[in-house]
Motif scaffolding. Structure first.
Motif, mmCIF file in Angstrom:
data_model
loop_
_atom_site.group_PDB
_atom_site.id
_atom_site.type_symbol
_atom_site.label_atom_id
_atom_site.label_comp_id
_atom_site.label_asym_id
_atom_site.label_seq_id
_atom_site.Cartn_x
_atom_site.Cartn_y
_atom_site.Cartn_z
ATOM 1 N N LEU A 65 -9.388 -3.120 -2.254
ATOM 2 C CA LEU A 65 -9.081 -3.726 -3.559
ATOM 3 C C LEU A 65 -7.581 -3.666 -3.869
ATOM 4 O O LEU A 65 -7.037 -4.587 -4.464
ATOM 5 N N ALA A 66 -6.928 -2.596 -3.458
ATOM 6 C CA ALA A 66 -5.484 -2.493 -3.662
ATOM 7 C C ALA A 66 -4.756 -3.581 -2.879
ATOM 8 O O ALA A 66 -3.742 -4.116 -3.338
ATOM 9 N N LEU A 93 0.819 -1.210 0.000
ATOM 10 C CA LEU A 93 0.000 0.000 0.000
ATOM 11 C C LEU A 93 0.857 1.266 0.000
ATOM 12 O O LEU A 93 0.518 2.248 -0.667
ATOM 13 N N ILE A 94 1.963 1.218 0.696
ATOM 14 C CA ILE A 94 2.880 2.366 0.701
ATOM 15 C C ILE A 94 3.472 2.570 -0.689
ATOM 16 O O ILE A 94 3.585 3.698 -1.168
ATOM 17 N N GLN A 95 3.829 1.474 -1.354
ATOM 18 C CA GLN A 95 4.375 1.564 -2.719
ATOM 19 C C GLN A 95 3.369 2.204 -3.675
ATOM 20 O O GLN A 95 3.725 3.051 -4.494
ATOM 21 N N LYS A 128 -1.467 0.552 -9.653
ATOM 22 C CA LYS A 128 -0.789 1.694 -10.276
ATOM 23 C C LYS A 128 -1.562 2.149 -11.511
ATOM 24 O O LYS A 128 -1.702 3.353 -11.752
ATOM 25 N N ASP A 129 -2.076 1.206 -12.286
ATOM 26 C CA ASP A 129 -2.880 1.546 -13.456
ATOM 27 C C ASP A 129 -4.141 2.311 -13.061
ATOM 28 O O ASP A 129 -4.547 3.256 -13.742
ATOM 29 N N VAL A 130 -4.756 1.905 -11.962
ATOM 30 C CA VAL A 130 -5.948 2.597 -11.475
ATOM 31 C C VAL A 130 -5.593 4.034 -11.087
ATOM 32 O O VAL A 130 -6.299 4.977 -11.442
#
Length: 79
Positions: A53-54, A4-6, A63-65
């Protein structure tokens, strides 16, 4: 590093690169949504990604989202 941090760091870097940060946009985690993966809130100038969801999907998908929502912010409301 935590997934999540990434994702958050990536979104913030992209927002900075595309000039959204200097326009007052911020990144937020959506803790309530169950079906919507991302959201661009024009009125609050927020790029949101659904945390639940992440957490269960790949980093690349999240990342795409984030990029998709950034594109909404860049094109403006109604596009």
């Amino acid at each position: 590093m935590n997934k999540l941090i990434q994702i958050q760091q990536f979104a913030l870097e992209q927002m900075e690169e595309w000039g959204l940060t200097e326009e007052g946009w911020s990144f937020v985690w959506d803790n309530k949504a169950k079906r919507r993966y991302g959201q661009c809130r024009y009125n609050k100038k927020e790029i949101g990604v659904t945390k639940q969801l992440a957490a269960i999907n790949s980093i690349e998908e999240s990342k795409d989202v984030a990029l998709h929502e950034i594109a909404h912010a860049l094109t403006g409301s109604g596009h």
